[in-house]
Design an enzyme around this catalytic site. Structure first.
Site, PDB file in Angstrom:
ATOM      1  N   LYS A  80      -6.834  -2.673  -5.258  1.00  0.00           N
ATOM      2  CA  LYS A  80      -6.356  -4.305  -5.339  1.00  0.00           C
ATOM      3  C   LYS A  80      -4.938  -5.075  -5.487  1.00  0.00           C
ATOM      4  CE  LYS A  80      -9.908  -4.542  -8.222  1.00  0.00           C
ATOM      5  NZ  LYS A  80      -9.810  -3.506  -8.841  1.00  0.00           N
ATOM      6  N   LYS A 109      -3.807 -14.705  -5.969  1.00  0.00           N
ATOM      7  CA  LYS A 109      -4.430 -14.414  -7.268  1.00  0.00           C
ATOM      8  C   LYS A 109      -3.578 -13.501  -7.976  1.00  0.00           C
ATOM      9  CE  LYS A 109      -5.662  -9.710  -6.369  1.00  0.00           C
ATOM     10  NZ  LYS A 109      -6.631  -8.282  -5.883  1.00  0.00           N
ATOM     11  N   VAL A 113       0.931  -1.406   0.319  1.00  0.00           N
ATOM     12  CA  VAL A 113      -0.454   0.058   0.040  1.00  0.00           C
ATOM     13  C   VAL A 113       0.626   1.212   0.020  1.00  0.00           C
ATOM     14  CG1 VAL A 113      -1.778   1.017   1.890  1.00  0.00           C
ATOM     15  CG2 VAL A 113      -2.030  -1.286   0.930  1.00  0.00           C
ATOM     16  N   CYS A 131      -5.613  -9.227   3.548  1.00  0.00           N
ATOM     17  CA  CYS A 131      -6.657  -8.807   3.334  1.00  0.00           C
ATOM     18  C   CYS A 131      -7.927  -9.374   4.094  1.00  0.00           C
ATOM     19  CB  CYS A 131      -7.508  -7.388   2.509  1.00  0.00           C
ATOM     20  SG  CYS A 131      -5.655  -6.280   1.995  1.00  0.00           S
ATOM     21  N   LYS A 139     -13.741   0.334   5.319  1.00  0.00           N
ATOM     22  CA  LYS A 139     -12.941  -0.724   4.861  1.00  0.00           C
ATOM     23  C   LYS A 139     -13.381  -1.651   5.373  1.00  0.00           C
ATOM     24  CE  LYS A 139      -9.910  -2.283   3.275  1.00  0.00           C
ATOM     25  NZ  LYS A 139      -9.272  -2.061   1.451  1.00  0.00           N
ATOM     26  N   PHE A 173      -8.682   1.332  -0.671  1.00  0.00           N
ATOM     27  CA  PHE A 173      -9.533   0.153  -1.516  1.00  0.00           C
ATOM     28  C   PHE A 173      -8.229  -0.368  -2.835  1.00  0.00           C
ATOM     29  CE2 PHE A 173     -12.435   3.359   0.772  1.00  0.00           C
ATOM     30  CZ  PHE A 173     -13.202   2.463   1.335  1.00  0.00           C
TER      31      PHE A 173
HETATM   32  N1  LIG Z   1      -2.146  -5.692   0.165  1.00  0.00           N
HETATM   33  C1  LIG Z   1      -3.560  -4.640   0.087  1.00  0.00           C
HETATM   34  O1  LIG Z   1      -3.705  -4.852  -0.405  1.00  0.00           O
HETATM   35  C2  LIG Z   1      -3.873  -4.274   1.280  1.00  0.00           C
HETATM   36  C3  LIG Z   1      -5.308  -3.083   0.261  1.00  0.00           C
HETATM   37  C4  LIG Z   1      -5.476  -2.228   1.373  1.00  0.00           C
HETATM   38  C5  LIG Z   1      -5.710  -2.012   2.779  1.00  0.00           C
HETATM   39  N2  LIG Z   1      -4.153  -2.767   3.652  1.00  0.00           N
HETATM   40  C6  LIG Z   1      -3.828  -2.400   4.080  1.00  0.00           C
HETATM   41  O2  LIG Z   1      -2.679  -1.431   4.709  1.00  0.00           O
HETATM   42  C7  LIG Z   1      -1.834  -1.954   5.571  1.00  0.00           C
HETATM   43  C8  LIG Z   1      -0.625  -2.055   4.797  1.00  0.00           C
HETATM   44  O3  LIG Z   1      -0.219  -3.348   4.115  1.00  0.00           O
HETATM   45  P1  LIG Z   1       0.812  -3.786   3.044  1.00  0.00           P
HETATM   46  O4  LIG Z   1      -0.105  -4.890   2.786  1.00  0.00           O
HETATM   47  O5  LIG Z   1       1.380  -2.739   2.556  1.00  0.00           O
HETATM   48  O6  LIG Z   1       1.604  -3.967   4.158  1.00  0.00           O
HETATM   49  P2  LIG Z   1       3.485  -4.737   3.523  1.00  0.00           P
HETATM   50  O7  LIG Z   1       3.129  -6.297   4.940  1.00  0.00           O
HETATM   51  O8  LIG Z   1       3.087  -5.447   2.647  1.00  0.00           O
HETATM   52  O9  LIG Z   1       3.889  -3.473   3.744  1.00  0.00           O
HETATM   53  C9  LIG Z   1       3.892  -2.738   5.700  1.00  0.00           C
HETATM   54  C10 LIG Z   1       5.223  -1.887   5.176  1.00  0.00           C
HETATM   55  O10 LIG Z   1       5.631  -1.162   7.108  1.00  0.00           O
HETATM   56  C11 LIG Z   1       7.345  -1.754   7.239  1.00  0.00           C
HETATM   57  N3  LIG Z   1       6.567  -1.365   8.050  1.00  0.00           N
HETATM   58  C12 LIG Z   1       6.231  -1.979   9.599  1.00  0.00           C
HETATM   59  N4  LIG Z   1       6.712  -1.117  10.817  1.00  0.00           N
HETATM   60  C13 LIG Z   1       7.230  -0.033  10.890  1.00  0.00           C
HETATM   61  C14 LIG Z   1       8.243   1.359  11.428  1.00  0.00           C
HETATM   62  N5  LIG Z   1       7.854   1.719  12.827  1.00  0.00           N
HETATM   63  N6  LIG Z   1       8.064   2.149  10.655  1.00  0.00           N
HETATM   64  C15 LIG Z   1       8.389   2.195   9.376  1.00  0.00           C
HETATM   65  N7  LIG Z   1       7.776   0.786   8.465  1.00  0.00           N
HETATM   66  C16 LIG Z   1       7.726  -0.321   8.730  1.00  0.00           C
HETATM   67  C17 LIG Z   1       7.401  -2.540   7.208  1.00  0.00           C
HETATM   68  O11 LIG Z   1       8.973  -3.392   7.071  1.00  0.00           O
HETATM   69  C18 LIG Z   1       6.871  -2.968   5.201  1.00  0.00           C
HETATM   70  O12 LIG Z   1       7.593  -2.400   4.596  1.00  0.00           O
HETATM   71  C19 LIG Z   1      -2.669  -3.235   6.452  1.00  0.00           C
HETATM   72  O13 LIG Z   1      -3.070  -2.684   6.822  1.00  0.00           O
HETATM   73  C20 LIG Z   1      -3.401  -3.630   5.095  1.00  0.00           C
HETATM   74  O14 LIG Z   1      -4.102  -4.085   6.048  1.00  0.00           O
HETATM   75  C21 LIG Z   1      -3.309  -3.625   2.309  1.00  0.00           C
END
Ligand SMILES: NC(=O)c1ccc[n+]([C@@H]2O[C@H](COP(=O)([O-])OP(=O)(O)OC[C@H]3O[C@@H](n4cnc5c(N)ncnc54)[C@H](O)[C@@H]3O)[C@@H](O)[C@H]2O)c1
Length: 438
Positions: free
Chosen positions: A152, A322, A11, A261, A205, A150
Site C-alpha cells: 500500500k 490518501k 513498486v 490501482c 491481484k 500487494f
Molecule cells: N503503486 C502502487 O501502490 C502499486 C501497488 C501494487 C501494484 N502496482 C502495480 O505495479 C506496476 C507499477 O506501478 P507503479 O505505481 O510503481 O508505477 P510508476 O508509474 O510509479 O512507475 C513505473 C516506472 O516504470 C518506468 N518505465 C516505464 N517504461 C519503462 C521501460 N521500458 N524501461 C524501464 N523503465 C520503464 C517509468 O519511468 C516509471 O519510473 C503497475 O502495474 C501497478 O498497477 C502498483
C-alpha cells in the site's frame, strides 16, 4: 542473490530497495534519466515513509544501484523483475506495451538462464505473452514467474518487509526455488508464501483489489442510506465490522477511492470479464458508486451555499488520494477542486507532502499552503479530503478565528459532534447527522 528491477516507480523502487536491505545485490533500471540521476545521488523521487533512509544506506553499502543500462543490469542478474506501469487504455484494459517491450529487451540481453518476474499488475494470460515475447529474442533457457505486489502506498516499506502473504505464480521448480530463497527473509513471522499457477497469481491481484474497492463502494452506499434514514454510519460500521466474517478494514465511508490501482484495476477486470463473454454487473456498480461519491462533498457544499459559488472561498485539507503519500493519480481532490473552480469558487489547499505533485495538476489555479491553518484564512468553509493524522485533532478555536464562517464539510468523518458543537461549528460529515452551528 543478484537481481535487477526494471521500472523504478512506487513498486519497483520499494521492491528493489527492500531486496537490497535483505542483503541482495540489486540494480534498479528506468528509462527516466532524470529519475535515475537523482536516485544515484541519494535523492528520492517519491514520498514514502522510511524509504529514503533505506535507499541511502543500501547505496552506501553498495548493494543498490541505479542505471538506465538495462542490458548490463540483465547480464549481471539471475532474477529480473518487471515493475513498469500498466496504465488504463481507452477501452479500460491494462496497457501491456511497457511490460512486453521490457520482456523483449530482457530476452535480447540474456546471456544465460534467467527468471523473469512480472511484478506489475497484469491481466490473466500476460505471463504467456511475456514468455512469447522473450522467446522471440533468445535461445537461452528462462522461466516466467507472476509475483503480484500487494503493498500500500503510504506504508509500502512496511508492507514489503512484512507482507501478509507472497504470491508466486510459477510452474517451474527451478524458478520457484529461487523465489522461495529470495522471499524467505520477508516471512519470518510465518506469513505464507503461496505458490500457484501463473494465471491464478495474476487473477489473485485483481480479485483482491476489486474486492477492496467493492467494500469501499458498499460502505459509501450504506453511508448515503444512513443519511436518508437518520442512522449514523460511524455506529453502523462499528457494529458491522465487529463481525469477524466482516472485519473493520476498508469500511470507512468517504469521498471515493482513487490512486493508481483501484480505478484502473477495477476497469481492467471488467474488461477481462467482457473479453471472456462475462458481464460483471457488480464491479460496474462499484465504479458507478465511486464516481458519484467523488462529487458528494461538492453536492453538500452546493446544498449549503447554492449552485453558484462565485466569490466563495474554500480551504481544502488533503490533496493526495490518501495519507502518507504524495501520489495524486486519480485523487478525489481533483474532481472536488475542479467542481469548486467550475462553479466560480477559489481554493486554498494544504497537504503535508503532496503540494509539489498537486502543482503539476492545478498550476496557479489554486493557492498552496504549507500549514493547514494558513489555508483556512478567510475561508467560507473547510473541506477535509484526505485523512492525514495531523488533521484529526486540530485547534478548533484557532480555526474559528481564522475562518470567515465556521463550516466543515468532512469527507473523512474525522471529528466528533460534541467537540464541534462546543466550538460552534456547522459540521457536514458523510453518512452521519449534520450539525447546525451557532
Ligand atoms: N503503486 C502502487 O501502490 C502499486 C501497488 C501494487 C501494484 N502496482 C502495480 O505495479 C506496476 C507499477 O506501478 P507503479 O505505481 O510503481 O508505477 P510508476 O508509474 O510509479 O512507475 C513505473 C516506472 O516504470 C518506468 N518505465 C516505464 N517504461 C519503462 C521501460 N521500458 N524501461 C524501464 N523503465 C520503464 C517509468 O519511468 C516509471 O519510473 C503497475 O502495474 C501497478 O498497477 C502498483
Amino acid at each position: 542473490m543478484k537481481l535487477c528491477v526494471v521500472g523504478t516507480g512506487y513498486v519497483g523502487l520499494v521492491a528493489g530497495t527492500c531486496f537490497a536491505e535483505s542483503g541482495n545485490d540489486v540494480i534498479c533500471v528506468d528509462i527516466d534519466v532524470a529519475k535515475i540521476e537523482r536516485l544515484q545521488q541519494g535523492g528520492v523521487p517519491i514520498y514514502e515513509p522510511g524509504l529514503e533512509e533505506l535507499i541511502r544506506r543500501n547505496l552506501a553499502e553498495r548493494r543498490l544501484w541505479f542505471t538506465t543500462d538495462l542490458v548490463a543490469a540483465v547480464r549481471a542478474s539471475e532474477i529480473c523483475f518487471v515493475a513498469v506501469g500498466t496504465p488504463e487504455t481507452d477501452n479500460g484494459s491494462a496497457d501491456l506495451r511497457g511490460v512486453i517491450k521490457v520482456a523483449e529487451e530482457i530476452g535480447a540481453a540474456m546471456n544465460g538462464y534467467r527468471v523473469v518476474v512480472c511484478k506489475s499488475t497484469v491481466p490473466v494470460g500476460t505471463a504467456d505473452k511475456v514468455r512469447d515475447a522473450i522467446r522471440t529474442k533468445t535461445t537461452h533457457e528462462f522461466d516466467v514467474v507472476s509475483n503480484p505486489e500487494f503493498l500500500k502506498e503510504g506504508a509500502a516499506v512496511d508492507d514489503f518487509m512484512k507482507p501478509d502473504r507472497v504470491v508466486i505464480g510459477s510452474t517451474s521448480q527451478r524458478a520457484t526455488d529461487l523465489m522461495l530463497t529470495l522471499y524467505k527473509p520477508f516471512v519470518r513471522t510465518e506469513n505464507p508464501i503461496m505458490v500457484m499457477d501463473n494465471r491464478s497469481a495474476e487473477m489473485t491481484k485483481y480479485a483482491a483489489n476489486a474486492f477492496l474497492a467493492t467494500r469501499i463502494s458498499f460502505v459509501n452506499e450504506i453511508a448515503n442510506l444512513c443519511e436518508r434514514v437518520g442512522a449514523d454510519v460511524a455506529e453502523v460500521r462499528r457494529g458491522m465490522g465487529s463481525d469477524r466474517r466482516i472485519g473493520h478494514h476498508f469500511l470507512f465511508p468517504g469521498v471515493g477511492y482513487g490512486g493508481s490501482c483501484f480505478p484502473k484495476d477495477v476497469q481492467a477486470i471488467i474488461r477481462t470479464a467482457k473479453e471472456n463473454g462475462l458481464a460483471f454487473p457488480l464491479l460496474n456498480a462499484v465504479e458507478e458508486v465511486n464516481e458519484r461519491q467523488k462529487h458528494l462533498l461538492v453536492h453538500k457544499v452546493v446544498g449549503h451555499f447554492g449552485e453558484n459559488l462565485q466569490g466563495r472561498h474554500f480551504a481544502l485539507w488533503g490533496l493526495a488520494f490518501k495519507p502518507r503519500t504524495d501520489d495524486m493519480r486519480e485523487a478525489p481532490s481533483i474532481v472536488i477542486i475542479e467542481e469548486l473552480l467550475r462553479r466560480g469558487a477559489t481554493v486554498n489547499a494544504h497537504d503535508p507532502v503532496a503540494l509539489g505533485e498537486a502543482r503539476k495538476v492545478f498550476a496557479d489555479r489554486i493557492t498552496y499552503h504549507r500549514t493547514n491553518y494558513d489555508a483556512l484564512e478567510g475561508a467560507d468553509a473547510l473541506l477535509v479530503v484526505t485523512d492525514w493524522n495531523e488533521f484529526r485533532r486540530p485547534d478548533f478555536k484557532r480555526m474559528r478565528e481564522l475562518m470567515r464562517t465556521p463550516i466543515i464539510f468532512d469527507g473523512r468523518n474525522l471529528y466528533e459532534h460534541d467537540v464541534l458543537r462546543e466550538h460552534g461549528f456547522t459540521y457536514v460529515p458523510i453518512g452521519r447527522p449534520a450539525l447546525e452551528g451557532r
